[in-house]
Design a protein around this motif. Structure first.
Motif, short mmCIF file in Angstrom:
data_model
loop_
_atom_site.label_atom_id
_atom_site.label_comp_id
_atom_site.label_asym_id
_atom_site.label_seq_id
_atom_site.Cartn_x
_atom_site.Cartn_y
_atom_site.Cartn_z
N LEU A 14 85.74 -66.25 50.10
CA LEU A 14 86.72 -65.24 49.66
C LEU A 14 88.03 -65.86 48.99
O LEU A 14 88.53 -65.48 47.86
CB LEU A 14 87.39 -64.09 50.71
CG LEU A 14 88.14 -62.96 50.20
CD1 LEU A 14 87.26 -62.04 49.20
CD2 LEU A 14 88.85 -62.02 51.39
N VAL A 15 88.67 -66.71 49.57
CA VAL A 15 89.74 -67.55 49.38
C VAL A 15 89.37 -68.28 47.90
O VAL A 15 89.97 -68.26 47.01
CB VAL A 15 90.26 -68.51 50.51
CG1 VAL A 15 91.30 -69.49 49.67
CG2 VAL A 15 90.85 -67.68 51.46
N LEU A 21 89.22 -66.35 40.58
CA LEU A 21 89.76 -65.36 39.88
C LEU A 21 91.25 -65.51 38.95
O LEU A 21 91.25 -65.40 37.89
CB LEU A 21 89.89 -64.11 40.49
CG LEU A 21 88.33 -63.44 40.73
CD1 LEU A 21 88.67 -62.16 41.86
CD2 LEU A 21 87.65 -62.88 39.53
N ALA A 22 91.78 -66.25 39.99
CA ALA A 22 93.25 -66.49 39.46
C ALA A 22 93.17 -67.51 38.15
O ALA A 22 93.74 -67.42 37.28
CB ALA A 22 93.87 -67.16 40.56
N VAL A 23 92.39 -68.68 38.47
CA VAL A 23 91.99 -69.79 37.33
C VAL A 23 91.42 -68.97 35.84
O VAL A 23 92.25 -69.28 34.88
CB VAL A 23 91.17 -70.59 37.88
CG1 VAL A 23 90.77 -71.83 36.64
CG2 VAL A 23 91.83 -71.61 38.98
N LEU A 24 90.49 -68.14 36.14
CA LEU A 24 90.04 -67.35 35.16
C LEU A 24 91.06 -66.38 34.49
O LEU A 24 91.00 -66.49 33.07
CB LEU A 24 88.79 -66.58 35.67
CG LEU A 24 87.44 -67.25 35.94
CD1 LEU A 24 86.50 -66.14 36.50
CD2 LEU A 24 87.02 -67.84 34.62
N ALA A 25 91.84 -65.81 35.29
CA ALA A 25 92.97 -64.80 34.52
C ALA A 25 93.90 -65.84 33.69
O ALA A 25 94.50 -65.67 32.71
CB ALA A 25 93.54 -64.21 35.67
N LEU A 26 94.52 -67.13 34.28
CA LEU A 26 95.13 -67.87 33.63
C LEU A 26 94.65 -68.48 32.48
O LEU A 26 95.09 -68.40 31.46
CB LEU A 26 95.67 -69.22 34.67
CG LEU A 26 96.61 -68.89 35.86
CD1 LEU A 26 96.81 -70.03 36.48
CD2 LEU A 26 97.98 -68.35 35.20
#
Length: 572
Positions: A14-15, A21-26
Protein backbone atom coordinates in the motif's frame (compact mmCIF):
# COMPACT_ATOMS: atom_id res chain seq x y z
CA UNK A 1 2.56 -15.37 12.54
CA UNK A 2 1.69 -16.27 8.96
CA UNK A 3 -1.30 -13.92 9.04
CA UNK A 4 0.90 -11.14 10.48
CA UNK A 5 3.36 -11.59 7.58
CA UNK A 6 0.55 -11.32 5.09
CA UNK A 7 -0.77 -8.16 6.77
CA UNK A 8 2.74 -6.57 6.84
CA UNK A 9 3.28 -7.32 3.15
CA UNK A 10 -0.06 -5.76 2.29
CA UNK A 11 0.82 -2.55 4.18
CA UNK A 12 4.16 -2.30 2.42
CA UNK A 13 2.45 -2.72 -0.94
CA UNK A 14 0.00 0.00 0.00
CA UNK A 15 2.84 2.37 0.87
CA UNK A 16 4.59 1.68 -2.43
CA UNK A 17 1.33 2.16 -4.26
CA UNK A 18 0.77 5.49 -2.53
CA UNK A 19 4.28 6.57 -3.37
CA UNK A 20 3.76 5.54 -7.00
CA UNK A 21 0.56 7.55 -7.16
CA UNK A 22 2.35 10.58 -5.71
CA UNK A 23 5.13 10.27 -8.27
CA UNK A 24 2.60 9.93 -11.06
CA UNK A 25 0.72 12.98 -9.77
CA UNK A 26 3.92 15.00 -9.71
CA UNK A 27 4.83 13.88 -13.20
CA UNK A 28 1.34 14.72 -14.42
CA UNK A 29 1.49 18.18 -12.81
CA UNK A 30 4.91 18.77 -14.27
CA UNK A 31 3.75 17.80 -17.74
CA UNK A 32 0.70 20.04 -17.33
CA UNK A 33 2.83 23.00 -16.31
CA UNK A 34 5.27 22.43 -19.18
CA UNK A 35 2.80 21.68 -21.92
CA UNK A 36 -0.64 22.97 -21.00
CA UNK A 37 -0.12 26.03 -18.76
CA UNK A 38 3.26 27.13 -20.08
CA UNK A 39 2.11 30.28 -21.88
CA UNK A 40 -0.12 31.37 -19.03
CA UNK A 41 2.58 30.88 -16.40
CA UNK A 42 5.19 32.57 -18.54
CA UNK A 43 2.93 35.60 -18.87
CA UNK A 44 2.30 35.70 -15.16
CA UNK A 45 6.00 35.49 -14.43
CA UNK A 46 6.79 38.23 -16.91
CA UNK A 47 4.08 40.41 -15.42
CA UNK A 48 5.84 40.18 -12.09
CA UNK A 49 9.35 40.84 -13.37
CA UNK A 50 9.05 42.83 -16.64
CA UNK A 51 8.13 46.47 -16.20
CA UNK A 52 7.55 49.31 -18.61
CA UNK A 53 9.60 52.33 -17.56
CA UNK A 54 9.06 55.84 -19.01
CA UNK A 55 11.81 57.48 -21.06
CA UNK A 56 11.93 61.20 -20.31
CA UNK A 57 11.73 63.57 -23.28
CA UNK A 58 13.46 66.92 -23.01
CA UNK A 59 11.54 70.17 -23.55
CA UNK A 60 12.09 72.17 -26.72
CA UNK A 61 14.45 75.13 -26.73
CA UNK A 62 13.27 78.75 -26.88
CA UNK A 63 15.46 81.14 -28.86
CA UNK A 64 15.39 84.79 -29.81
CA UNK A 65 15.00 85.85 -33.44
CA UNK A 66 18.75 85.41 -34.06
CA UNK A 67 18.99 81.92 -32.55
CA UNK A 68 20.27 83.05 -29.14
CA UNK A 69 19.11 80.44 -26.58
CA UNK A 70 16.70 81.88 -24.04
CA UNK A 71 15.43 78.63 -22.47
CA UNK A 72 17.08 75.21 -22.68
CA UNK A 73 16.65 71.86 -20.94
CA UNK A 74 19.75 70.31 -19.38
CA UNK A 75 20.06 66.67 -18.20
CA UNK A 76 19.96 66.19 -14.42
CA UNK A 77 19.47 63.26 -12.05
CA UNK A 78 16.90 62.74 -9.34
CA UNK A 79 17.65 60.52 -6.34
CA UNK A 80 14.92 58.12 -5.25
CA UNK A 81 14.66 55.23 -2.80
CA UNK A 82 12.70 52.01 -2.46
CA UNK A 83 11.20 52.33 1.05
CA UNK A 84 10.52 48.58 1.19
CA UNK A 85 14.25 47.97 1.15
CA UNK A 86 15.42 50.55 3.65
CA UNK A 87 12.44 51.29 5.90
CA UNK A 88 13.91 49.23 8.72
CA UNK A 89 17.49 50.46 8.36
CA UNK A 90 17.76 53.97 9.79
CA UNK A 91 21.53 54.05 9.42
CA UNK A 92 21.21 53.91 5.61
CA UNK A 93 18.54 56.61 5.57
CA UNK A 94 20.59 58.89 7.82
CA UNK A 95 23.74 58.45 5.71
CA UNK A 96 21.70 59.32 2.63
CA UNK A 97 20.25 62.40 4.34
CA UNK A 98 23.70 63.63 5.33
CA UNK A 99 25.06 63.16 1.81
CA UNK A 100 22.16 65.22 0.41
CA UNK A 101 22.28 67.79 3.22
CA UNK A 102 18.71 66.98 4.27
CA UNK A 103 17.18 66.79 7.71
CA UNK A 104 17.85 63.24 8.94
CA UNK A 105 14.78 62.88 11.15
CA UNK A 106 12.46 64.21 8.42
CA UNK A 107 13.80 61.77 5.84
CA UNK A 108 13.54 58.83 8.27
CA UNK A 109 9.92 59.77 9.03
CA UNK A 110 9.11 60.09 5.32
CA UNK A 111 10.60 56.69 4.50
CA UNK A 112 8.79 55.02 7.40
CA UNK A 113 5.49 56.62 6.39
CA UNK A 114 5.87 55.17 2.90
CA UNK A 115 7.27 51.79 3.95
CA UNK A 116 4.82 49.86 1.75
CA UNK A 117 5.72 51.77 -1.41
CA UNK A 118 8.46 50.90 -3.88
CA UNK A 119 9.24 54.45 -5.03
CA UNK A 120 9.88 57.72 -3.22
CA UNK A 121 11.70 60.78 -4.54
CA UNK A 122 14.29 62.11 -2.13
CA UNK A 123 15.80 64.96 -4.13
CA UNK A 124 14.87 66.13 -7.61
CA UNK A 125 17.02 67.59 -10.36
CA UNK A 126 20.54 67.33 -9.02
CA UNK A 127 23.63 68.06 -11.10
CA UNK A 128 24.85 64.70 -12.47
CA UNK A 129 28.22 65.00 -10.69
CA UNK A 130 26.55 65.47 -7.29
CA UNK A 131 24.09 62.63 -7.90
CA UNK A 132 26.88 60.31 -8.99
CA UNK A 133 28.77 61.06 -5.78
CA UNK A 134 25.74 59.92 -3.78
CA UNK A 135 25.30 56.78 -5.89
CA UNK A 136 28.99 55.96 -5.45
CA UNK A 137 28.27 55.30 -1.76
CA UNK A 138 26.41 52.13 -2.94
CA UNK A 139 23.67 52.49 -0.35
CA UNK A 140 21.05 49.74 -0.65
CA UNK A 141 17.70 50.86 -1.98
CA UNK A 142 19.05 54.16 -3.35
CA UNK A 143 18.70 54.79 -7.09
CA UNK A 144 18.65 57.61 -9.63
CA UNK A 145 16.44 58.64 -12.54
CA UNK A 146 17.42 60.92 -15.41
CA UNK A 147 15.30 64.02 -15.86
CA UNK A 148 15.65 67.44 -17.47
CA UNK A 149 15.75 70.85 -15.82
CA UNK A 150 14.81 74.13 -17.49
CA UNK A 151 17.60 76.68 -17.60
CA UNK A 152 17.22 80.34 -18.57
CA UNK A 153 20.62 81.73 -19.63
CA UNK A 154 19.41 85.35 -19.57
CA UNK A 155 17.79 85.13 -16.14
CA UNK A 156 15.56 88.00 -15.09
CA UNK A 157 16.09 89.91 -18.36
CA UNK A 158 13.65 87.60 -20.16
CA UNK A 159 11.75 86.25 -17.15
CA UNK A 160 8.45 88.01 -17.83
CA UNK A 161 8.32 87.00 -21.48
CA UNK A 162 9.35 83.37 -21.02
CA UNK A 163 7.73 82.61 -17.68
CA UNK A 164 8.87 79.27 -16.21
CA UNK A 165 8.04 75.57 -15.96
CA UNK A 166 7.52 73.51 -12.82
CA UNK A 167 9.50 70.59 -11.39
CA UNK A 168 7.78 68.23 -13.84
CA UNK A 169 8.76 70.46 -16.79
CA UNK A 170 5.23 71.72 -17.43
CA UNK A 171 4.87 75.40 -18.40
CA UNK A 172 3.36 77.54 -15.63
CA UNK A 173 3.68 81.15 -16.77
CA UNK A 174 4.46 83.24 -19.85
CA UNK A 175 5.27 81.69 -23.20
CA UNK A 176 6.29 78.47 -21.43
CA UNK A 177 2.60 78.11 -20.59
CA UNK A 178 1.19 79.51 -23.85
CA UNK A 179 3.22 77.11 -26.00
CA UNK A 180 3.43 74.19 -23.59
CA UNK A 181 1.97 71.71 -26.12
CA UNK A 182 4.55 72.81 -28.71
CA UNK A 183 7.51 72.74 -26.35
CA UNK A 184 6.88 69.60 -24.34
CA UNK A 185 8.25 66.35 -25.71
CA UNK A 186 6.52 62.99 -26.01
CA UNK A 187 7.84 60.53 -23.37
CA UNK A 188 9.04 57.14 -24.56
CA UNK A 189 8.61 53.66 -23.04
CA UNK A 190 11.13 50.93 -22.35
CA UNK A 191 10.76 47.32 -21.14
CA UNK A 192 13.05 46.30 -18.31
CA UNK A 193 13.38 43.30 -15.98
CA UNK A 194 13.31 44.03 -12.26
CA UNK A 195 14.13 41.76 -9.37
CA UNK A 196 11.82 41.28 -6.41
CA UNK A 197 13.21 44.42 -4.80
CA UNK A 198 12.34 46.56 -7.78
CA UNK A 199 15.88 46.95 -9.06
CA UNK A 200 16.44 47.01 -12.83
CA UNK A 201 18.65 44.06 -13.71
CA UNK A 202 18.30 44.16 -17.48
CA UNK A 203 16.94 46.46 -20.19
CA UNK A 204 14.96 44.54 -22.79
CA UNK A 205 13.71 46.79 -25.58
CA UNK A 206 12.52 50.29 -26.35
CA UNK A 207 8.81 50.23 -27.06
CA UNK A 208 8.61 53.90 -28.02
CA UNK A 209 11.46 56.35 -28.49
CA UNK A 210 11.19 59.62 -26.58
CA UNK A 211 10.53 62.57 -28.89
CA UNK A 212 11.99 65.94 -27.86
CA UNK A 213 9.86 69.07 -27.91
CA UNK A 214 9.90 71.60 -30.73
CA UNK A 215 12.08 74.70 -30.85
CA UNK A 216 10.25 78.01 -30.42
CA UNK A 217 11.79 81.04 -32.15
CA UNK A 218 10.58 84.34 -30.67
CA UNK A 219 10.42 87.75 -32.27
CA UNK A 220 12.46 89.08 -29.33
CA UNK A 221 15.91 90.43 -30.20
CA UNK A 222 17.91 89.68 -27.08
CA UNK A 223 20.33 92.53 -27.75
CA UNK A 224 17.49 95.05 -27.66
CA UNK A 225 15.80 93.16 -24.81
CA UNK A 226 18.95 93.43 -22.71
CA UNK A 227 19.37 97.11 -23.58
CA UNK A 228 15.75 97.92 -22.71
CA UNK A 229 15.96 95.98 -19.46
CA UNK A 230 19.13 97.76 -18.36
CA UNK A 231 17.83 101.25 -19.13
CA UNK A 232 14.38 100.67 -17.64
CA UNK A 233 15.80 99.19 -14.45
CA UNK A 234 18.18 102.12 -14.02
CA UNK A 235 15.29 104.60 -14.23
CA UNK A 236 13.07 102.43 -12.03
CA UNK A 237 15.71 102.38 -9.29
CA UNK A 238 16.62 106.05 -9.73
CA UNK A 239 12.99 107.17 -9.43
CA UNK A 240 12.13 104.64 -6.69
CA UNK A 241 9.03 103.88 -8.77
CA UNK A 242 6.33 101.34 -7.96
CA UNK A 243 6.72 99.61 -11.34
CA UNK A 244 7.79 100.22 -14.93
CA UNK A 245 7.34 98.71 -18.39
CA UNK A 246 8.86 99.10 -21.85
CA UNK A 247 7.86 97.65 -25.23
CA UNK A 248 9.78 97.84 -28.50
CA UNK A 249 7.69 96.94 -31.55
CA UNK A 250 8.71 96.48 -35.19
CA UNK A 251 6.52 98.91 -37.13
CA UNK A 252 6.37 96.94 -40.39
CA UNK A 253 5.95 93.37 -39.09
CA UNK A 254 4.21 93.86 -35.74
CA UNK A 255 6.89 91.74 -34.05
CA UNK A 256 7.75 92.50 -30.43
CA UNK A 257 11.52 93.08 -30.32
CA UNK A 258 11.67 93.72 -26.59
CA UNK A 259 9.26 93.56 -23.66
CA UNK A 260 10.58 94.26 -20.15
CA UNK A 261 9.17 95.14 -16.75
CA UNK A 262 10.23 96.17 -13.30
CA UNK A 263 10.33 94.70 -10.74
CA UNK A 264 11.53 91.42 -12.21
CA UNK A 265 12.46 88.03 -10.72
CA UNK A 266 15.01 85.26 -10.98
CA UNK A 267 13.30 82.31 -12.73
CA UNK A 268 15.83 79.89 -11.18
CA UNK A 269 15.12 80.88 -7.59
CA UNK A 270 11.62 82.03 -6.69
CA UNK A 271 11.65 80.68 -3.14
CA UNK A 272 12.46 84.04 -1.56
CA UNK A 273 10.02 86.02 -3.67
CA UNK A 274 7.74 88.15 -1.47
CA UNK A 275 6.17 90.45 -4.09
CA UNK A 276 4.22 88.09 -6.34
CA UNK A 277 3.31 91.06 -8.50
CA UNK A 278 6.86 90.76 -9.80
CA UNK A 279 5.77 87.63 -11.67
CA UNK A 280 3.34 89.58 -13.87
CA UNK A 281 4.23 90.67 -17.36
CA UNK A 282 2.87 94.15 -16.75
CA UNK A 283 3.27 95.12 -20.40
CA UNK A 284 0.26 92.97 -21.31
CA UNK A 285 -1.58 92.37 -18.02
CA UNK A 286 -1.57 95.78 -16.30
CA UNK A 287 -3.86 98.58 -17.45
CA UNK A 288 -3.42 102.33 -17.02
CA UNK A 289 -5.00 105.54 -18.25
CA UNK A 290 -2.80 106.73 -21.13
CA UNK A 291 -3.13 110.44 -20.42
CA UNK A 292 -1.80 112.78 -23.09
CA UNK A 293 -0.33 109.95 -25.16
CA UNK A 294 -3.92 109.61 -26.45
CA UNK A 295 -4.07 113.14 -27.89
CA UNK A 296 -2.64 112.21 -31.33
CA UNK A 297 -5.76 110.08 -31.86
CA UNK A 298 -7.94 113.02 -30.89
CA UNK A 299 -6.09 114.94 -33.61
CA UNK A 300 -6.89 112.13 -36.07
CA UNK A 301 -10.58 112.36 -35.17
CA UNK A 302 -10.42 116.12 -35.71
CA UNK A 303 -8.90 115.80 -39.19
CA UNK A 304 -11.30 113.01 -40.20
CA UNK A 305 -14.33 115.06 -39.14
CA UNK A 306 -13.60 117.79 -41.69
CA UNK A 307 -14.21 120.40 -39.00
CA UNK A 308 -10.48 120.94 -38.50
CA UNK A 309 -7.32 121.06 -40.54
CA UNK A 310 -3.80 121.47 -39.25
CA UNK A 311 -4.07 125.29 -39.42
CA UNK A 312 -7.43 125.64 -37.63
CA UNK A 313 -7.11 127.94 -34.63
CA UNK A 314 -8.37 126.70 -31.27
CA UNK A 315 -8.61 129.17 -28.39
CA UNK A 316 -7.44 127.93 -24.99
CA UNK A 317 -7.93 131.30 -23.22
CA UNK A 318 -7.69 131.76 -20.27
CA UNK A 319 -6.20 128.36 -19.47
CA UNK A 320 -9.38 127.07 -17.85
CA UNK A 321 -12.65 125.83 -19.30
CA UNK A 322 -15.85 124.89 -17.52
CA UNK A 323 -17.48 121.68 -18.74
CA UNK A 324 -20.79 121.27 -16.95
CA UNK A 325 -20.02 121.40 -13.25
CA UNK A 326 -16.37 120.46 -13.81
CA UNK A 327 -13.30 122.38 -14.93
CA UNK A 328 -10.67 121.41 -17.49
CA UNK A 329 -7.37 123.27 -17.29
CA UNK A 330 -3.89 123.30 -18.78
CA UNK A 331 -1.77 122.85 -15.65
CA UNK A 332 -2.22 126.51 -14.73
CA UNK A 333 -0.94 127.78 -18.11
CA UNK A 334 -2.57 129.80 -20.84
CA UNK A 335 -1.41 128.65 -24.27
CA UNK A 336 -3.64 131.16 -26.07
CA UNK A 337 -4.61 130.35 -29.65
CA UNK A 338 -3.18 127.05 -30.90
CA UNK A 339 -3.44 124.85 -33.98
CA UNK A 340 -3.77 121.07 -33.95
CA UNK A 341 0.00 120.88 -33.90
CA UNK A 342 0.10 123.38 -31.06
CA UNK A 343 -2.42 121.25 -29.16
CA UNK A 344 0.07 118.35 -29.29
CA UNK A 345 3.24 120.40 -28.75
CA UNK A 346 1.78 122.17 -25.71
CA UNK A 347 -0.26 119.11 -24.69
CA UNK A 348 -3.32 121.32 -24.18
CA UNK A 349 -6.20 119.61 -22.42
CA UNK A 350 -8.52 122.48 -23.28
CA UNK A 351 -7.85 122.26 -27.03
CA UNK A 352 -8.25 118.49 -26.92
CA UNK A 353 -11.53 118.76 -25.01
CA UNK A 354 -12.93 121.35 -27.43
CA UNK A 355 -12.13 119.06 -30.37
CA UNK A 356 -13.84 116.09 -28.73
CA UNK A 357 -16.96 118.12 -27.90
CA UNK A 358 -17.10 119.31 -31.51
CA UNK A 359 -16.67 115.93 -33.24
CA UNK A 360 -18.71 113.89 -30.74
CA UNK A 361 -18.13 110.67 -28.86
CA UNK A 362 -18.92 108.33 -31.76
CA UNK A 363 -16.19 109.77 -33.99
CA UNK A 364 -13.57 109.72 -31.21
CA UNK A 365 -14.44 106.20 -30.02
CA UNK A 366 -14.41 104.95 -33.60
CA UNK A 367 -10.81 106.13 -34.10
CA UNK A 368 -9.70 104.57 -30.81
CA UNK A 369 -11.34 101.24 -31.60
CA UNK A 370 -9.87 101.14 -35.10
CA UNK A 371 -6.29 101.43 -33.82
CA UNK A 372 -6.81 98.66 -31.27
CA UNK A 373 -7.86 100.22 -27.97
CA UNK A 374 -10.46 98.22 -26.07
CA UNK A 375 -9.57 95.08 -28.02
CA UNK A 376 -7.41 92.14 -27.00
CA UNK A 377 -4.05 92.43 -28.80
CA UNK A 378 -4.23 88.68 -29.56
CA UNK A 379 -0.50 88.19 -29.08
CA UNK A 380 -1.21 84.82 -27.47
CA UNK A 381 0.37 85.78 -24.16
CA UNK A 382 -1.50 84.31 -21.15
CA UNK A 383 -3.46 86.88 -19.19
CA UNK A 384 -3.24 89.70 -21.72
CA UNK A 385 -6.05 92.21 -21.25
CA UNK A 386 -8.17 94.16 -23.68
CA UNK A 387 -8.34 97.35 -21.69
CA UNK A 388 -11.49 99.38 -21.08
CA UNK A 389 -13.15 101.50 -23.73
CA UNK A 390 -16.17 103.39 -22.32
CA UNK A 391 -19.50 103.17 -24.09
CA UNK A 392 -21.90 105.12 -21.94
CA UNK A 393 -25.62 104.93 -22.63
CA UNK A 394 -25.71 108.68 -22.12
CA UNK A 395 -22.51 110.61 -22.67
CA UNK A 396 -21.91 113.62 -20.47
CA UNK A 397 -19.68 116.37 -21.79
CA UNK A 398 -17.06 115.88 -19.11
CA UNK A 399 -16.74 112.16 -19.95
CA UNK A 400 -16.11 112.99 -23.60
CA UNK A 401 -13.74 115.83 -22.72
CA UNK A 402 -11.57 113.73 -20.40
CA UNK A 403 -11.54 110.81 -22.86
CA UNK A 404 -9.90 113.10 -25.41
CA UNK A 405 -6.83 113.44 -23.19
CA UNK A 406 -6.64 109.87 -21.97
CA UNK A 407 -8.83 109.62 -18.86
CA UNK A 408 -11.84 107.38 -18.41
CA UNK A 409 -10.37 104.55 -20.47
CA UNK A 410 -7.48 102.15 -19.95
CA UNK A 411 -4.89 100.36 -22.03
CA UNK A 412 -1.81 98.19 -21.74
CA UNK A 413 1.69 99.10 -22.91
CA UNK A 414 1.42 96.59 -25.76
CA UNK A 415 -1.91 98.06 -26.92
CA UNK A 416 -0.41 101.54 -26.86
CA UNK A 417 2.54 100.31 -28.93
CA UNK A 418 0.21 98.82 -31.53
CA UNK A 419 -1.84 102.02 -31.70
CA UNK A 420 1.26 104.18 -32.30
CA UNK A 421 2.49 101.70 -34.91
CA UNK A 422 -0.66 102.58 -36.90
CA UNK A 423 0.44 106.22 -37.03
CA UNK A 424 4.05 105.27 -37.80
CA UNK A 425 2.86 102.86 -40.51
CA UNK A 426 0.86 105.59 -42.29
CA UNK A 427 -2.51 104.31 -41.15
CA UNK A 428 -1.92 100.57 -41.58
CA UNK A 429 -2.65 98.24 -38.67
CA UNK A 430 -0.50 95.11 -38.36
CA UNK A 431 -1.28 92.35 -35.81
CA UNK A 432 1.24 92.10 -32.98
CA UNK A 433 3.15 88.86 -32.50
CA UNK A 434 5.74 87.43 -30.13
CA UNK A 435 6.98 84.88 -32.67
CA UNK A 436 9.61 85.35 -35.34
CA UNK A 437 7.75 85.80 -38.63
CA UNK A 438 4.64 85.12 -36.55
CA UNK A 439 2.21 86.89 -38.87
CA UNK A 440 3.58 85.06 -41.90
CA UNK A 441 3.30 81.67 -40.17
CA UNK A 442 -0.24 82.44 -39.06
CA UNK A 443 -1.19 83.35 -42.61
CA UNK A 444 -2.20 86.84 -41.54
CA UNK A 445 -3.80 88.92 -44.25
CA UNK A 446 -2.32 92.11 -45.59
CA UNK A 447 -2.07 95.03 -43.12
CA UNK A 448 -5.46 96.62 -42.62
CA UNK A 449 -5.87 100.29 -43.44
CA UNK A 450 -7.68 101.90 -40.53
CA UNK A 451 -6.56 105.52 -40.94
CA UNK A 452 -6.29 107.49 -44.17
CA UNK A 453 -2.64 107.80 -45.21
CA UNK A 454 -2.88 111.57 -45.62
CA UNK A 455 -4.39 111.99 -42.15
CA UNK A 456 -1.74 109.75 -40.61
CA UNK A 457 0.98 111.68 -42.44
CA UNK A 458 -0.22 115.00 -41.01
CA UNK A 459 -0.23 113.61 -37.47
CA UNK A 460 3.25 112.18 -38.05
CA UNK A 461 4.61 115.64 -38.80
CA UNK A 462 2.85 117.02 -35.72
CA UNK A 463 4.47 114.37 -33.53
CA UNK A 464 7.87 115.30 -34.95
CA UNK A 465 7.23 118.87 -33.82
CA UNK A 466 6.46 117.66 -30.28
CA UNK A 467 10.09 116.52 -29.85
CA UNK A 468 11.70 119.28 -31.93
CA UNK A 469 12.88 122.29 -29.90
CA UNK A 470 12.99 124.37 -33.09
CA UNK A 471 9.20 123.97 -33.39
CA UNK A 472 8.43 124.60 -29.74
CA UNK A 473 8.81 121.02 -28.57
CA UNK A 474 11.27 119.56 -26.05
CA UNK A 475 14.50 117.66 -26.67
CA UNK A 476 14.48 115.17 -23.78
CA UNK A 477 13.69 112.26 -26.11
CA UNK A 478 16.16 113.12 -28.88
CA UNK A 479 18.20 110.34 -30.53
CA UNK A 480 21.57 111.45 -31.95
CA UNK A 481 21.70 111.28 -35.76
CA UNK A 482 18.07 110.19 -36.09
CA UNK A 483 14.78 112.05 -36.42
CA UNK A 484 12.06 110.91 -34.03
CA UNK A 485 8.39 111.52 -33.33
CA UNK A 486 6.44 110.98 -30.15
CA UNK A 487 4.22 112.22 -27.37
CA UNK A 488 4.59 112.48 -23.63
CA UNK A 489 1.92 111.56 -21.13
CA UNK A 490 1.41 112.17 -17.42
CA UNK A 491 -1.67 110.77 -15.73
CA UNK A 492 -2.80 110.99 -12.14
CA UNK A 493 -3.34 107.67 -10.37
CA UNK A 494 -6.62 106.77 -8.72
CA UNK A 495 -6.33 106.26 -4.99
CA UNK A 496 -8.69 105.63 -2.10
CA UNK A 497 -10.25 109.09 -2.38
CA UNK A 498 -10.11 109.61 -6.15
CA UNK A 499 -7.25 110.93 -8.24
CA UNK A 500 -4.23 111.52 -6.03
CA UNK A 501 -2.45 114.84 -6.45
CA UNK A 502 0.99 113.37 -5.71
CA UNK A 503 0.80 110.05 -7.59
CA UNK A 504 1.38 109.90 -11.34
CA UNK A 505 2.20 107.55 -14.17
CA UNK A 506 4.86 108.94 -16.49
CA UNK A 507 4.76 107.85 -20.13
CA UNK A 508 6.34 108.39 -23.50
CA UNK A 509 5.25 106.87 -26.81
CA UNK A 510 7.34 107.41 -29.91
CA UNK A 511 9.00 105.94 -32.95
CA UNK A 512 12.22 106.27 -34.95
CA UNK A 513 13.36 107.22 -37.51
CA UNK A 514 10.55 109.69 -38.11
CA UNK A 515 10.76 109.72 -41.92
CA UNK A 516 10.76 105.91 -42.32
CA UNK A 517 9.79 104.42 -38.94
CA UNK A 518 11.44 101.15 -37.95
CA UNK A 519 10.46 100.78 -34.29
CA UNK A 520 7.86 102.03 -31.84
CA UNK A 521 8.99 102.36 -28.22
CA UNK A 522 6.60 102.71 -25.27
CA UNK A 523 7.85 103.66 -21.80
CA UNK A 524 5.61 103.57 -18.71
CA UNK A 525 6.97 104.43 -15.24
CA UNK A 526 4.38 103.93 -12.51
CA UNK A 527 4.36 106.35 -9.59
CA UNK A 528 7.90 107.75 -9.66
CA UNK A 529 8.92 109.49 -6.46
CA UNK A 530 10.62 112.85 -6.20
CA UNK A 531 9.99 116.31 -7.59
CA UNK A 532 9.97 115.16 -11.23
CA UNK A 533 7.01 113.17 -12.48
CA UNK A 534 6.19 114.43 -15.98
CA UNK A 535 6.58 112.08 -18.91
CA UNK A 536 9.08 114.47 -20.49
CA UNK A 537 11.26 114.26 -17.38
CA UNK A 538 10.98 110.59 -16.45
CA UNK A 539 9.97 108.45 -19.45
CA UNK A 540 11.32 110.41 -22.43
CA UNK A 541 15.03 110.02 -21.50
CA UNK A 542 14.55 106.24 -21.27
CA UNK A 543 13.04 106.28 -24.76
CA UNK A 544 16.07 108.23 -25.97
CA UNK A 545 18.57 105.70 -24.64
CA UNK A 546 16.66 102.63 -25.81
CA UNK A 547 15.89 104.00 -29.28
CA UNK A 548 19.48 105.19 -29.71
CA UNK A 549 20.88 101.75 -28.90
CA UNK A 550 18.26 99.97 -31.00
CA UNK A 551 19.07 102.07 -34.07
CA UNK A 552 22.71 101.03 -33.74
CA UNK A 553 21.93 97.35 -33.15
CA UNK A 554 19.50 97.22 -36.07
CA UNK A 555 22.05 99.03 -38.28
CA UNK A 556 19.53 101.69 -39.34
CA UNK A 557 21.13 104.35 -41.53
CA UNK A 558 21.22 107.75 -39.74
CA UNK A 559 18.88 110.30 -41.29
CA UNK A 560 19.50 113.43 -39.21
CA UNK A 561 23.21 114.21 -39.28
CA UNK A 562 24.17 117.85 -38.85
CA UNK A 563 26.13 118.83 -42.02
CA UNK A 564 28.29 121.24 -40.01
CA UNK A 565 29.36 118.38 -37.77
CA UNK A 566 30.31 116.27 -40.79
CA UNK A 567 32.49 119.12 -42.06
CA UNK A 568 34.12 119.47 -38.64
CA UNK A 569 34.88 115.77 -38.44
CA UNK A 570 36.25 115.65 -42.00
CA UNK A 571 38.50 118.63 -41.27
CA UNK A 572 40.08 116.71 -38.43
Amino acid sequence: MHSQKRFGGWRLSLVWFALALAVLALLWKLLTLLLVDRDFLQGQGDARTIRVEPLVAHRGMITDRNGEPLAISTPVKSIWVNPREIAGDQSVVRRLARSLQLNEDSLVASVEANAEREFLYVRRRMPPAEANAVLAMSLPGVYSRQEYQRYYPQGEVTAHVLGFSNVDDIGQEGLELAFDDWLKGVPGRQQVIKDRRGRIIRELETIQTAQPGNTLALSIDFRIQNLAYKELKAEFVHRDARAASAVVLDVKTGEVLAMVNQPSFNPHNRSGLTDFGALRNRSVTDLFEPGSTLKPFTAIAALESGLYDRNTIISTHPGRMRVGRDVVQDRGQNFGDVTLQGMLVNSSNIASAKIALAVGHEALRDVLLRVGFGENPASGFPGERAGVMPNHRIWHDIELATLSFGYGMSTSALQLAQAYSVIANKGLRVPVTLLKDGNEMAGASEPQRVIDANVAGQVQSMLEAVVDPAQGGFDGASVPFYSIAGKTGTARVVGASGYEANLHNSMFAGYAPADDPRIVVIIVVNEPKGAQHYGSQVAAPVFSRIASGAMRLLEVTPNAIDPSRIMTLSAR
